[in-house]
Motif scaffolding. Structure first.
Motif, PDB file in Angstrom:
ATOM      1  N   SER A  60       0.925  -1.195   0.066  1.00 53.74           N
ATOM      2  CA  SER A  60      -0.025  -0.123   0.101  1.00 53.74           C
ATOM      3  C   SER A  60       0.719   1.180   0.017  1.00 53.74           C
ATOM      4  N   ASN A  61       2.010   1.039   0.342  1.00 54.63           N
ATOM      5  CA  ASN A  61       3.149   1.975   0.298  1.00 54.63           C
ATOM      6  C   ASN A  61       3.580   2.512  -1.177  1.00 54.63           C
ATOM      7  N   GLU A  62       3.198   3.489  -1.718  1.00 54.50           N
ATOM      8  CA  GLU A  62       3.407   3.962  -3.159  1.00 54.50           C
ATOM      9  C   GLU A  62       4.902   3.623  -3.423  1.00 54.50           C
ATOM     10  N   GLU A  63       5.793   3.784  -2.674  1.00 52.56           N
ATOM     11  CA  GLU A  63       7.071   3.896  -2.731  1.00 52.56           C
ATOM     12  C   GLU A  63       7.655   2.671  -2.970  1.00 52.56           C
ATOM     13  N   ASN A  64       6.895   1.570  -2.593  1.00 45.20           N
ATOM     14  CA  ASN A  64       7.243  -0.013  -3.032  1.00 45.20           C
ATOM     15  C   ASN A  64       6.568  -0.515  -4.063  1.00 45.20           C
TER      16      ASN A  64
END
Length: 240
Positions: A60-64
């Motif tokens: 859910s973390n956009e960076e991942n």
């Protein structure tokens, strides 16, 4: 009604095929297989639940979000290690078992949405240019395209791992526009990722159609999709 459209750009995972939507099921099946073959200190559903909690939080973390050729086994190993630590479990053999068997259950679970071939056939037969734009590893995405017999529908397939660029990079959208020889306002991007396949394309001048399977709600301050649907066959009634 959306008029003046000459080209449709489609995402792959969770737009044409159910991929992320079967992740919980795949981990549950893998954990059940683990407990069938190995004695561990916790039941399968509890372990699967904790893995899914950690997994959901990670993705859910956009960076991942996957970019290029990601080593998913390494990512999964980190997720499993964190899940096991949170349950006070120290079992490298169990983690290795889950890593070895998860991909099988995930592959077994993914499926093509039932309206995909019919919808793509309709637009191709009516003269629209169709482009598949998908992020991820080239080999892995090609396998899914082949498995579900999707290549025949598309005039162009752009895979991040093959191109070196992917969504939401403006260049990948421009490459599709140039190939189709259309203006930005003559093209629609259709996908499930709001940031990459709705917000970004609209900012670049395209139409952004959100395949919102889960009924997520945007705030009034967010860029609104040109159209929101739950299955791609709905496009036939809206695009002319």
């Amino acid at each position: 009604m959306i008029e003046g459209i000459k080209a449709l750009f489609f995402d792959l995972d969770d737009t044409l095929i159910c991929f992320g939507g079967v992740t919980h099921q795949a981990w549950e099946l893998t954990c059940q297989q683990l407990t069938n073959e190995m004695e561990i200190s916790i039941d399968a559903l509890t372990l699967a639940h904790q893995i899914n909690v950690i997994n959901d939080a990670y993705w859910s973390n956009e960076e991942n979000r996957p970019k290029g050729n990601v080593d998913f086994q390494l990512v999964r190993k980190g997720i499993l290690r964190k899940a096991f630590d949170s349950l006070d479990m120290n079992n490298d053999l169990a983690i290795a078992f889950l890593l070895d068997h998860y991909a099988y259950y995930k592959e077994k679970a993914i499926y093509l949405y039932s309206d995909v071939h019919e919808t793509l056939d309709y637009f191709h037969s009516h003269g629209y240019k169709l482009v598949l734009i998908t992020n991820g590893d080239g080999t892995r995405q090609r396998e899914k395209i082949l498995r579900f017999d999707l290549e025949k529908h598309f005039d162009l397939i752009l895979i991040e791992g093959e191109q070196g660029i992917g969504k939401p990079d403006r260049r990948v959208y421009q490459k599709a526009l140039d190939f189709c020889d259309v203006l930005a306002n003559q093209a629609c991007m259709v996908g499930d990722n709001y940031l990459w396949e709705v917000k970004a394309p609209i900012e670049y001048g395209l139409k952004g159609i959100w395949v919102n399977h889960n009924g997520e709600i945007l705030s009034q301050d967010d860029i609104q999709p040109t159209l929101m649907i739950q299955q791609i066959s709905e496009l036939i009634s809206f695009i002319r």
